[in-house]
Scaffold this active site. Sequence first.
Site, PDB file in Angstrom:
ATOM      1  N   GLU A  95     -28.302  -9.645  -4.744  1.00 40.25           N
ATOM      2  CA  GLU A  95     -27.967  -9.536  -3.325  1.00 40.25           C
ATOM      3  C   GLU A  95     -28.928 -10.286  -2.408  1.00 40.25           C
ATOM      4  O   GLU A  95     -28.519 -10.808  -1.377  1.00 40.25           O
ATOM      5  CB  GLU A  95     -27.924  -8.059  -2.901  1.00 40.25           C
ATOM      6  CG  GLU A  95     -26.834  -7.230  -3.556  1.00 40.25           C
ATOM      7  CD  GLU A  95     -25.438  -7.622  -3.104  1.00 40.25           C
ATOM      8  OE1 GLU A  95     -25.310  -8.332  -2.082  1.00 40.25           O
ATOM      9  OE2 GLU A  95     -24.459  -7.230  -3.776  1.00 40.25           O
ATOM     10  N   SER A 116      23.180  10.866 -10.139  1.00 37.96           N
ATOM     11  CA  SER A 116      24.219  10.806  -9.107  1.00 37.96           C
ATOM     12  C   SER A 116      23.667  10.688  -7.694  1.00 37.96           C
ATOM     13  O   SER A 116      24.430  10.427  -6.757  1.00 37.96           O
ATOM     14  CB  SER A 116      25.115  12.044  -9.202  1.00 37.96           C
ATOM     15  OG  SER A 116      25.808  12.054 -10.436  1.00 37.96           O
TER      16      SER A 116
END
Length: 696
Positions: free
Chosen positions: A110, A379
């Site tokens: 970093e 359905s």
Amino acid sequence: MSDKPNLMEDTWSGTETADPIVHYDRARRKRALLLKLALYFFTVTFLSGFLFYLYIRFSPLPDSDLATHSRIVAADGSLVADLLNNGQNRIKVGINEIPADVQNGTIAIEDAQFYQHSGLNLRGLARAIYVDIKSGEIVEGGSSITQQLAKVLYLTHDRTFTRKIPELLLTLKLETRYTKQEILEQYLNVVYYGHGANGIGTAAKIYFNKNVSELTLAESAMLVGIPRGPSIYSPFVDMNKAKERQWQVLEAMVRHGYITQEQANDAYRQKIVLAEKKDIQSGMAPYFTRYATWSAINLHGVPEDELYSSGMILHTTIDLNMQKAAEAAIQKFLPAAPGLQASLIAIDPKTGHIKAMVGGRDFNQSPFNRVTAKRQPGSAFKPFVYLAALEAGATPSKMVKSEPTTFTYEKDQMYTVKNFNDQYAHDYIGMREAIKKSDNIYAVATALEVTPQRVVETAKRFGIASELKPYPSLALGVFPVSPMELARAYAALANGGTLLEPTAIQQITNAYGREIYGRDLDAQKAADPQNVFILTDMMKSIFDQGGTAARIAPTVANRVVAGKTGTTDTDAWMAGFSPNLVTVVWVGYDKDQFLNSTESYSAAQIWGDFMKNALENTPASDFARPEGLLELNIDPTTGMLASKNCPQVQREFFRIGTEPYQECTEHPSSGSSNSKKDTGESGVKKFWKWFRGDAN
């Protein structure tokens, strides 16, 4: 007069004097002025610098945004969940407890010049750019650790250039107030490591179930690599990506002299043993909370680390009273069978706002959200078959014989269709009766007549994004969809054919109440309101005597509701809606275990109980009827206009120009010859026949 030239005049023109003493005096005054200006400049610069130092050194730091928890609030503003820890406690650890490998790995990847710079790492920024370009991806960080700490602790996450100024000032303040070790300790305690882990102490527990002091070099390097992209480099998400990032950290540690190449190689080869992933969610409505955080990241563009640590507020759409009703209905009616699950989603059809969401029986036992899982709708898919037919010119009086049928399609292909439990009318039935009884023969015959491809296109217009194939079995709902998809499609029916995207978030604001992330939601016209209204009116019939949802009709007796049941061997659905609330319930087993009749029926029971309680304080209303429709009485056994002698009469709606005009020939009026000239028609019907040119 002498012709000798005047040298003084050639050198000095006009009124200038040639006196060297005057010239010297002017030069001296200029030098004095410049000296005074320089002294003034340096004095002002020194004083400004001194005052700036005093400001940096002694002015108070602002309150940290970490003290303001990121929160999820309901539609009424009440708190739903606190996202600071996402169900995990923040574990603060001292720098002496943090292994040197974690500290050195963090610095190497970093901010390699962390101990050399005073907060702004210009050399490190240049090096990071070089390394990233060389590797073809972002490997090393450009911002210093102190800058990142300032952003996490104090700043909102607005992506603006003007934010860089306070970031710079806060960075310098931190550097003058704290030692490098203190800054590194704070950073490692607040940086986000994914999955709700704020800080290295929490990360060690979540990923490896260890105290941070027990981490190995291999584990340290893996954790150190996560903050660059928690959703990418988490080993819970993708171990391959996590290993790639781990190697980048190890290489950086070798490059900057923290470990040897041999140590890096050994660490990379070490097997990573992860802790069991725990999804303990704090607060109410855990399935909804998880979905809202997913939406914030994936649909609204909120970076994950900001979501959990910036003090932002997610203003959601959830209605806590409806949510409680949903959870209570599942608790009350879902049979206590091991492994049996249920999901429920409720949406306001006029806004797309998700009002309630339950993704399973118990979040802590199974955090998998079944609202987004795909299952066969059975359905419950049929309404889109019938809508496609209405759009193609069919009407509610379309008659099909209900009996076991083998259909021929694509010239030589055969498809045999039966009804559930082999129950048939053994006679011709209309569209309303087919919906009411969920007749499979009628549905397949209709799909083949309008073509399955047209049914697919209709469903897609209503937001069904899952794969649908133009086969005859499409009409029976064999292609899986999620409850979320089905709710979206049914919401468009309830909304008169206008499709809206379901949304869990209304607005995202920062800790100061300013909107920082938004999302535009577009309404799309999916179908003509006339056809949608006709279909909706027929879908009310499932609650009538003999309908597939008749047993729950008393539960919603004071409401105008429409819907459709869906049942397969392994899935039970109840999808239905009032004018202002759409609810879809699914019941089943995750591993496709067969359902018994009690388990199947529980979907309708959950739906009915929820709708009753959710709408308790909402005035009852009917669906808005669009213009251009005729309301006529027909004989349901023939599909013709009902005569005064018809034993059964059914009220139906027709688009003007599609209504039947012949009176029932099975039950003619007294003295009627059943001719078109003597049909017992009303004056209105005769007028429409004349208007269409059918007066004779």
